[in-house]
Design a protein around this motif. Structure first.
Motif, short mmCIF file in Angstrom:
data_model
loop_
_atom_site.label_atom_id
_atom_site.label_comp_id
_atom_site.label_asym_id
_atom_site.label_seq_id
_atom_site.Cartn_x
_atom_site.Cartn_y
_atom_site.Cartn_z
N VAL A 288 -4.21 -12.44 -10.53
CA VAL A 288 -4.41 -11.31 -9.62
C VAL A 288 -3.06 -10.77 -9.12
CG1 VAL A 288 -5.21 -10.69 -7.29
CG2 VAL A 288 -6.74 -11.89 -8.86
N ILE A 289 -2.15 -11.67 -8.78
CA ILE A 289 -0.85 -11.24 -8.26
C ILE A 289 0.08 -10.77 -9.37
CG2 ILE A 289 1.21 -11.97 -7.01
CD1 ILE A 289 -1.33 -11.72 -5.28
N GLU A 290 0.21 -11.56 -10.41
CA GLU A 290 1.17 -11.25 -11.48
C GLU A 290 0.76 -10.03 -12.31
OE1 GLU A 290 1.53 -14.89 -13.64
OE2 GLU A 290 2.38 -15.98 -11.93
N LYS A 291 -0.54 -9.80 -12.43
CA LYS A 291 -1.02 -8.66 -13.21
C LYS A 291 -1.28 -7.43 -12.33
CE LYS A 291 -0.92 -10.76 -17.15
NZ LYS A 291 0.05 -10.33 -18.21
N ASP A 292 -0.83 -7.52 -11.09
CA ASP A 292 -0.88 -6.37 -10.17
C ASP A 292 -2.31 -5.87 -9.92
OD1 ASP A 292 0.60 -4.77 -8.47
OD2 ASP A 292 0.71 -3.12 -9.90
N LEU A 293 -3.26 -6.81 -9.85
CA LEU A 293 -4.64 -6.44 -9.55
C LEU A 293 -4.88 -6.24 -8.06
CD1 LEU A 293 -6.44 -8.83 -12.06
CD2 LEU A 293 -6.61 -6.33 -12.06
N LEU A 294 -3.99 -6.80 -7.23
CA LEU A 294 -4.12 -6.64 -5.78
C LEU A 294 -3.37 -5.39 -5.35
CD1 LEU A 294 -5.22 -8.01 -3.18
CD2 LEU A 294 -2.94 -9.03 -2.91
N ALA A 295 -4.09 -4.46 -4.76
CA ALA A 295 -3.50 -3.19 -4.33
C ALA A 295 -2.52 -3.41 -3.19
CB ALA A 295 -4.61 -2.23 -3.90
N LYS A 296 -1.66 -2.45 -2.95
CA LYS A 296 -0.75 -2.51 -1.81
C LYS A 296 -1.57 -2.62 -0.53
CE LYS A 296 2.96 -0.03 0.54
NZ LYS A 296 3.74 -1.26 0.73
N GLY A 297 -1.22 -3.57 0.32
CA GLY A 297 -1.95 -3.78 1.56
C GLY A 297 -3.21 -4.62 1.36
N GLY A 298 -3.38 -5.15 0.15
CA GLY A 298 -4.60 -5.88 -0.18
C GLY A 298 -4.66 -7.29 0.39
N THR A 299 -5.86 -7.87 0.34
CA THR A 299 -6.13 -9.19 0.90
C THR A 299 -6.89 -10.05 -0.10
OG1 THR A 299 -6.28 -8.28 3.14
CG2 THR A 299 -7.23 -10.46 2.79
N VAL A 300 -6.48 -11.30 -0.24
CA VAL A 300 -7.20 -12.27 -1.07
C VAL A 300 -7.85 -13.29 -0.14
CG1 VAL A 300 -7.04 -14.06 -2.85
CG2 VAL A 300 -5.57 -12.02 -2.99
N VAL A 301 -9.11 -13.59 -0.38
CA VAL A 301 -9.82 -14.60 0.41
C VAL A 301 -10.35 -15.68 -0.53
CG1 VAL A 301 -11.71 -15.06 2.01
CG2 VAL A 301 -10.54 -12.84 2.08
#
Length: 289
Positions: free
Chosen positions: A218-231
């Motif tokens: 998710v992080i390395e492939k840029d799946l999390l948008a700017k300002g995003g949150t992982v739970v």
């Protein structure tokens, strides 16, 4: 000390507690039960046994109280929860329809559903990614908190669960916001990256040995948008994450993932001890603007 708590919890929440097998998420409570049995066997003073029982009652009352004062679920979510509890998972497994023996305890449920809705709404999310769908409680909860043009993409390994979840989604006007991707999550995440997909909230609640890989992807492939949150769900893993004596495979996987997240200088994280623990992770650059 006389401790008597009567919580007026909605019928569906009471049904949940009654239908599901007793789950002790806090190992300290488990130890208290063992001590209680030992005290009874040894004939320990009755007042001490009562005080011990009261302590257990207090410890177990917290989650029930938190659920009781939280907002109530929608009719669609209440129905999903009830029917998941009644679903004949043992039989469909015997019939060879599922890849493994499923359990209603895999469902996120009312309390965590409200927690996720809070995260989604506070972050003003429009795109949510869920890794690990089961019967769809968390996916539908997130969909309810999204704007009309919001979307939930949920990944599930077991094809059988697609039709089960679709049946529940069809009973809610928010079900149309949800798309299901069946297959190995690692491969699906790579496909989503190729599609240049990005998500404001990512909820990880799947096989524990895959947590670390899912997060890295998710992080390395840029799946999390700017300002995003992982739970991450189950970040305490029934106490195994912090009980260093635990040799449970799932607990070791969770501990490894937690430690990896903490080791990253670019991440900001907080582990919230609700139910079995929720680890919330964001980029530091999005927290400390």
């Amino acid at each position: 000390m006389d401790v008597n708590f009567i919580f007026k919890v909605r019928t569906d929440l009471q049904y949940l507690q009654k239908k599901m097998a007793k789950v002790i998420r806090d190992p300290a409570i488990g130890e208290l039960y063992k001590i209680k049995e030992l005290c009874a066997e040894k004939g320990v003073d009755a007042d001490i046994q009562k005080r011990l029982s009261d302590a257990i009652t207090l410890a177990e009352a917290r989650d029930a109280y938190c659920a009781s004062v939280s907002s109530e679920p929608s009719d669609a979510l209440a129905t999903l929860q009830r029917e998941t509890l009644e679903y004949p998972f043992d039989q469909v497994y015997k019939d060879g329809k599922t890849k493994w023996k499923l359990n209603p305890r895999m469902m996120s449920g009312h309390f965590e559903g409200k927690f996720l809705q809070s995260i989604v709404s506070m972050s003003k999310a429009k795109r949510v990614l869920e890794i690990g769908m089961f019967t769809g409680y968390a996916a539908l909860a997130c969909a309810e908190a999204l704007p009309e043009d919001g979307t939930v993409t949920t990944l599930e390994f077991d094809p059988f669960l697609e039709e089960v979840a679709k049946g529940f989604f069809a009973k809610s006007p928010c079900g149309k916001k949800i798309s299901i991707r069946i297959g190995d999550a690692k491969e699906t995440l790579l496909k989503l990256a190729e599609e240049k997909a990005q998500y404001d909230v990512v909820f990880i609640d799947a096989n524990k040995d895959g947590y670390l890989n899912y997060f890295k992807t998710v992080i390395e492939k840029d799946l999390l948008a700017k300002g995003g949150t992982v739970v991450f769900d189950n970040a305490l893993m029934y106490g195994g994450a912090y009980n260093m004596k635990s040799t449970n495979e799932h607990a070791l996987d969770i501990r490894k993932c937690n430690e990896y997240v903490k080791s990253r200088d670019d991440m900001f994280q907080v582990l919230v001890p609700i139910r079995d623990g929720a680890l919330i992770v964001r980029r530091k650059e999005d927290v400390f603007l």
